[in-house]
Design a protein around this motif. Structure first.
Motif, mmCIF file in Angstrom:
data_model
loop_
_atom_site.group_PDB
_atom_site.id
_atom_site.type_symbol
_atom_site.label_atom_id
_atom_site.label_comp_id
_atom_site.label_asym_id
_atom_site.label_seq_id
_atom_site.Cartn_x
_atom_site.Cartn_y
_atom_site.Cartn_z
ATOM 1 N N GLY A 83 62.122 8.779 46.856
ATOM 2 C CA GLY A 83 61.481 8.633 48.164
ATOM 3 C C GLY A 83 60.456 7.517 48.172
ATOM 4 O O GLY A 83 60.386 6.724 49.128
ATOM 5 N N ILE A 84 59.659 7.433 47.115
ATOM 6 C CA ILE A 84 58.638 6.383 47.027
ATOM 7 C C ILE A 84 59.285 5.000 46.967
ATOM 8 O O ILE A 84 58.827 4.052 47.616
ATOM 9 N N LEU A 85 60.349 4.861 46.189
ATOM 10 C CA LEU A 85 61.056 3.575 46.102
ATOM 11 C C LEU A 85 61.628 3.169 47.454
ATOM 12 O O LEU A 85 61.554 1.998 47.853
ATOM 13 N N PHE A 86 62.204 4.148 48.170
ATOM 14 C CA PHE A 86 62.759 3.864 49.494
ATOM 15 C C PHE A 86 61.658 3.387 50.437
ATOM 16 O O PHE A 86 61.799 2.365 51.114
ATOM 17 N N VAL A 87 60.562 4.133 50.479
ATOM 18 C CA VAL A 87 59.455 3.788 51.382
ATOM 19 C C VAL A 87 58.844 2.446 51.000
ATOM 20 O O VAL A 87 58.530 1.621 51.866
ATOM 21 N N ALA A 88 58.672 2.206 49.695
ATOM 22 C CA ALA A 88 58.064 0.949 49.241
ATOM 23 C C ALA A 88 58.893 -0.245 49.707
ATOM 24 O O ALA A 88 58.336 -1.259 50.158
ATOM 25 N N TYR A 89 60.207 -0.128 49.622
ATOM 26 C CA TYR A 89 61.072 -1.239 50.031
ATOM 27 C C TYR A 89 60.968 -1.502 51.526
ATOM 28 O O TYR A 89 60.720 -2.639 51.960
ATOM 29 N N PHE A 90 61.150 -0.442 52.327
ATOM 30 C CA PHE A 90 61.167 -0.636 53.774
ATOM 31 C C PHE A 90 59.770 -0.890 54.335
ATOM 32 O O PHE A 90 59.617 -1.581 55.344
ATOM 33 N N ALA A 91 58.746 -0.352 53.692
ATOM 34 C CA ALA A 91 57.378 -0.636 54.136
ATOM 35 C C ALA A 91 57.035 -2.100 53.906
ATOM 36 O O ALA A 91 56.340 -2.722 54.727
ATOM 37 N N SER A 92 57.523 -2.658 52.800
ATOM 38 C CA SER A 92 57.269 -4.077 52.544
ATOM 39 C C SER A 92 58.009 -4.948 53.554
ATOM 40 O O SER A 92 57.489 -5.975 53.999
ATOM 41 N N ARG A 93 59.220 -4.528 53.931
ATOM 42 C CA ARG A 93 59.974 -5.275 54.946
ATOM 43 C C ARG A 93 59.265 -5.217 56.298
ATOM 44 O O ARG A 93 59.255 -6.193 57.048
ATOM 45 N N ALA A 94 58.676 -4.063 56.608
ATOM 46 C CA ALA A 94 58.012 -3.878 57.896
ATOM 47 C C ALA A 94 56.540 -4.261 57.845
ATOM 48 O O ALA A 94 55.840 -4.166 58.860
#
Length: 203
Positions: free
Chosen positions: A134-145
């Motif tokens: 979950g953290i990896l998923f959020v980290a990726y998309f949060a950086s994109r956004a």
């Protein structure tokens, strides 16, 4: 082959069949822990393929086949982190019951070193795999956004036209919960390994 040998053979086949069924069940249980994040990733891919704008406040709500992509991703990410917090704080007895039940199932389904290693791996998988994915998923998309995630508050974070800041914010909190999980998983795995090794040659 006499009648006694036939019965013995059929009995052994039945035992192996049931053992294989239990092994498949264990695999399904372990894989199911990361299904929410896998589904969230799939939804993100579907949203991109459908031509939806992924990030930015100006993005419109993305719907594919009637599914609100952003809302569904937010729910899946939220559930992943909620699972970890429930095990520790919400319903600790339920989390303990799930862990004990899984280890008993593993103990009965495997023999030798498989029994030891799969049980040890499962303890850590149950405790850490859901929050880490979950953290990896959020980290990726949060950086994109370009989202600002921290423990102090929830910032706006738009994904496929929806503010997912509430669920994404949990990614900044869960690592602290994982610190609590560390000694719990260490104790559980050591106890299981001690029991499994103590009965290593038993069938």
């Amino acid at each position: 082959m006499n009648l006694f040998s036939t019965k013995t053979f059929l009995g052994d086949m039945a035992i192996r069949f049931h053992r294989t069924q239990r092994q498949w069940l264990i695999g399904v249980i372990l894989i199911s822990l990361v299904i929410p994040i896998l589904l969230a990733t799939l939804l993100a891919v579907v949203g991109n393929i459908a031509g939806c704008q992924m990030v930015g406040e100006t993005a419109t709500v993305c719907r594919v086949a009637g599914i609100n992509i952003g809302h569904s991703i937010s729910l899946l990410v939220g559930w992943t982190f909620t699972f970890t917090s429930l095990i520790i704080f919400g319903i600790p007895l339920l989390g303990m019951a799930v862990l004990v039940g899984l280890l008993v199932l593993i103990y009965k389904s495997f023999r030798g070193w498989y029994r030891v290693l799969i049980g040890f791996f499962s303890v850590w998988h149950l405790g850490f795999c859901p929050p880490i994915t979950g953290i990896l998923f959020v980290a990726y998309f949060a950086s994109r956004a370009q989202c600002a995630l921290n423990e102090g508050g929830v910032g706006a974070c738009y994904l496929f036209g929806l503010d997912v800041g509430d669920s994404f914010h949990l990614a900044a909190i869960v690592p602290w919960l994982m610190i609590i999980l560390l000694p719990m998983c260490a104790l559980a795995s050591l106890v299981y390994v001690a029991v499994a090794l103590g009965t290593f040659n038993q069938e």
